[in-house]
Scaffold this motif. Structure first.
Motif, PDB file in Angstrom:
ATOM      1  N   UNK A 199       1.758   2.674  10.504  1.00  0.00           N
ATOM      2  CA  UNK A 199       2.669   2.228  11.742  1.00  0.00           C
ATOM      3  C   UNK A 199       3.085   0.968  11.916  1.00  0.00           C
ATOM      4  N   UNK A 200       2.681   0.002  10.983  1.00  0.00           N
ATOM      5  CA  UNK A 200       2.792  -1.572  11.059  1.00  0.00           C
ATOM      6  C   UNK A 200       4.105  -1.831  10.651  1.00  0.00           C
ATOM      7  N   UNK A 201       4.896  -0.907  10.091  1.00  0.00           N
ATOM      8  CA  UNK A 201       6.226  -1.143   9.334  1.00  0.00           C
ATOM      9  C   UNK A 201       6.158  -1.650   7.622  1.00  0.00           C
ATOM     10  N   UNK A 202       5.131  -1.313   7.298  1.00  0.00           N
ATOM     11  CA  UNK A 202       4.901  -1.808   6.035  1.00  0.00           C
ATOM     12  C   UNK A 202       5.918  -0.995   4.983  1.00  0.00           C
ATOM     13  N   UNK A 203       6.347   0.359   5.061  1.00  0.00           N
ATOM     14  CA  UNK A 203       7.219   0.915   4.380  1.00  0.00           C
ATOM     15  C   UNK A 203       8.592   0.399   4.390  1.00  0.00           C
ATOM     16  N   UNK A 204       8.814   0.080   5.579  1.00  0.00           N
ATOM     17  CA  UNK A 204      10.198  -0.442   6.058  1.00  0.00           C
ATOM     18  C   UNK A 204      10.309  -2.204   5.261  1.00  0.00           C
ATOM     19  N   UNK A 205       9.307  -2.579   5.605  1.00  0.00           N
ATOM     20  CA  UNK A 205       9.443  -3.968   4.591  1.00  0.00           C
ATOM     21  C   UNK A 205       9.641  -3.820   3.175  1.00  0.00           C
ATOM     22  N   UNK A 206       8.852  -2.951   2.677  1.00  0.00           N
ATOM     23  CA  UNK A 206       8.847  -2.688   1.099  1.00  0.00           C
ATOM     24  C   UNK A 206      10.232  -2.032   0.843  1.00  0.00           C
ATOM     25  N   UNK A 207      11.132  -1.245   1.675  1.00  0.00           N
ATOM     26  CA  UNK A 207      12.200  -0.836   1.539  1.00  0.00           C
ATOM     27  C   UNK A 207      13.280  -2.035   1.539  1.00  0.00           C
ATOM     28  N   UNK A 208      13.104  -2.957   2.417  1.00  0.00           N
ATOM     29  CA  UNK A 208      13.963  -4.060   2.310  1.00  0.00           C
ATOM     30  C   UNK A 208      13.631  -5.019   1.175  1.00  0.00           C
ATOM     31  N   UNK A 209      12.625  -5.086   0.783  1.00  0.00           N
ATOM     32  CA  UNK A 209      12.539  -5.811  -0.494  1.00  0.00           C
ATOM     33  C   UNK A 209      12.798  -5.121  -1.694  1.00  0.00           C
ATOM     34  N   UNK A 210      12.851  -3.790  -1.718  1.00  0.00           N
ATOM     35  CA  UNK A 210      13.444  -3.206  -2.778  1.00  0.00           C
ATOM     36  C   UNK A 210      14.940  -3.282  -2.785  1.00  0.00           C
ATOM     37  N   UNK A 211      15.526  -3.361  -1.629  1.00  0.00           N
ATOM     38  CA  UNK A 211      16.847  -3.525  -1.617  1.00  0.00           C
ATOM     39  C   UNK A 211      17.384  -4.887  -2.109  1.00  0.00           C
ATOM     40  N   UNK A 212      16.487  -6.055  -2.223  1.00  0.00           N
ATOM     41  CA  UNK A 212      16.711  -7.166  -2.644  1.00  0.00           C
ATOM     42  C   UNK A 212      16.404  -7.410  -4.216  1.00  0.00           C
ATOM     43  N   UNK A 213      15.947  -6.267  -4.705  1.00  0.00           N
ATOM     44  CA  UNK A 213      15.591  -6.182  -6.324  1.00  0.00           C
ATOM     45  C   UNK A 213      14.046  -6.102  -6.556  1.00  0.00           C
ATOM     46  N   UNK A 214      13.405  -6.362  -5.681  1.00  0.00           N
ATOM     47  CA  UNK A 214      11.872  -6.266  -6.001  1.00  0.00           C
ATOM     48  C   UNK A 214      11.525  -4.786  -6.469  1.00  0.00           C
ATOM     49  N   UNK A 215      10.572  -4.611  -7.404  1.00  0.00           N
ATOM     50  CA  UNK A 215      10.028  -3.591  -8.246  1.00  0.00           C
ATOM     51  C   UNK A 215       8.905  -3.283  -7.074  1.00  0.00           C
ATOM     52  N   UNK A 216       8.793  -1.844  -6.601  1.00  0.00           N
ATOM     53  CA  UNK A 216       7.606  -1.476  -5.809  1.00  0.00           C
ATOM     54  C   UNK A 216       6.643  -0.633  -6.439  1.00  0.00           C
ATOM     55  N   UNK A 217       5.539  -0.990  -6.491  1.00  0.00           N
ATOM     56  CA  UNK A 217       4.782  -0.194  -6.888  1.00  0.00           C
ATOM     57  C   UNK A 217       3.776   0.322  -5.833  1.00  0.00           C
ATOM     58  N   UNK A 218       4.006   1.659  -5.354  1.00  0.00           N
ATOM     59  CA  UNK A 218       3.825   2.093  -4.333  1.00  0.00           C
ATOM     60  C   UNK A 218       2.246   3.015  -4.394  1.00  0.00           C
ATOM     61  N   UNK A 219       1.386   2.462  -3.968  1.00  0.00           N
ATOM     62  CA  UNK A 219      -0.064   3.067  -4.180  1.00  0.00           C
ATOM     63  C   UNK A 219      -0.095   4.372  -3.513  1.00  0.00           C
ATOM     64  N   UNK A 220       0.291   4.813  -2.573  1.00  0.00           N
ATOM     65  CA  UNK A 220       0.315   6.106  -1.705  1.00  0.00           C
ATOM     66  C   UNK A 220       1.006   7.077  -2.680  1.00  0.00           C
ATOM     67  N   UNK A 237      10.515  -9.621  -9.147  1.00  0.00           N
ATOM     68  CA  UNK A 237       9.280  -9.823  -8.048  1.00  0.00           C
ATOM     69  C   UNK A 237       8.534  -8.353  -8.203  1.00  0.00           C
ATOM     70  N   UNK A 238       7.371  -8.200  -8.345  1.00  0.00           N
ATOM     71  CA  UNK A 238       6.767  -6.774  -8.219  1.00  0.00           C
ATOM     72  C   UNK A 238       5.933  -6.793  -7.219  1.00  0.00           C
ATOM     73  N   UNK A 239       6.100  -5.953  -6.212  1.00  0.00           N
ATOM     74  CA  UNK A 239       5.212  -5.862  -5.150  1.00  0.00           C
ATOM     75  C   UNK A 239       4.456  -4.552  -4.983  1.00  0.00           C
TER      76      UNK A 239
END
Ligand code: ADP
Length: 203
Positions: free
Chosen positions: A11-32, A108-110
């Motif tokens: 509920x912190x907004x982690x997924x929202x931040x992750x999506x915003x970073x992906x939109x900027x070109x980050x590679x997201x490695x999503x543990x869940x 950038x890998x997140x």
């Protein structure tokens, strides 16, 4: 590759931040997401779980029966330890494999993870924590994710505390404001991340 970790309570907004970073070109490695993929019907991990906890944890359609597994594991410390011993190394290895695949790039890998204890197998350039007061997280989980207040509070209580996460943070994103405020912080965050040192390339 610039490797950073992104974490935050439910509920912190982690997924929202992750999506915003992906939109900027980050590679997201999503543990869940990796946990869910590795537990899909027919996955070797499921067979190992069934071996330890019985065929009753697999539904007739071959998918994991999460409530059945939870009923076993969360009422018995030894069972929970066995569950973590089976799932965690497999998930950790898959996270490391996906990070290794980007190691020779300039991306950038997140590593997006609710747990602070996941070891990506390489040095992290920074730990980014998305932070909100517990009351804000509860409010959003109830309003936008359809949880009951009790369920939201119970899930939050099972995770690391806000203080534990903040103690590990190199950068804190304060998501107690509106989405525009979050967006402008992510814009600054992205510029900052690009200044961080690269992780070692593959040998
Ligand atoms: P997490 O991944 O940390 O559990 P989410 O990114 O899913 O959290 O955010 C929880 C909910 O709150 C989502 O429905 C999301 O759209 C919403 N949300 C996130 N940040 C804000 C904000 N600043 N203002 C309003 N709603 C938000």
């Amino acid at each position: 590759m610039i490797l950073v970790a992104l974490t935050g309570g439910i509920g912190s907004g982690k997924s929202t931040v992750s999506a915003l970073l992906a939109a900027r070109g980050a590679v997201i490695v999503d543990a869940d997401g990796i946990v869910r993929e590795l537990q899909q019907a027919g996955a070797p991990l499921l067979a190992r779980l069934a071996e330890r906890f019985g065929a009753g944890i697999i539904r007739s359609d071959g998918e994991l029966d999460r409530p059945a597994l939870a009923a076993i594991a969360f009422n018995d410390d030894a069972a929970l330890e066995d569950l973590n011993g089976i799932v965690h190394p497999t998930v950790r290895a898959e996270i490391a494999r996906r990070i290794d695949a980007e190691a020779d790039t300039d991306r950038v890998v997140v590593m997006d993870t609710p747990l602070m204890t996941v070891d990506p197998g390489r040095p992290l350039a920074a730990v980014i924590v998305v932070d909100v007061p517990v009351e804000v997280a509860v409010e959003r989980l109830v309003a936008f994710r359809g949880m009951s207040e009790d369920d939201a509070r119970a899930r939050i209580a099972k995770q690391d505390t806000r203080e534990e996460r903040l103690a590990r943070a190199d950068k804190v994103i304060d998501n107690s404001g509106d989405l525009a405020h979050l967006g402008s912080q992510v814009e600054d965050l992205w510029a900052w991340v690009l200044t961080l040192p690269s992780a070692p390339a593959n040998p």
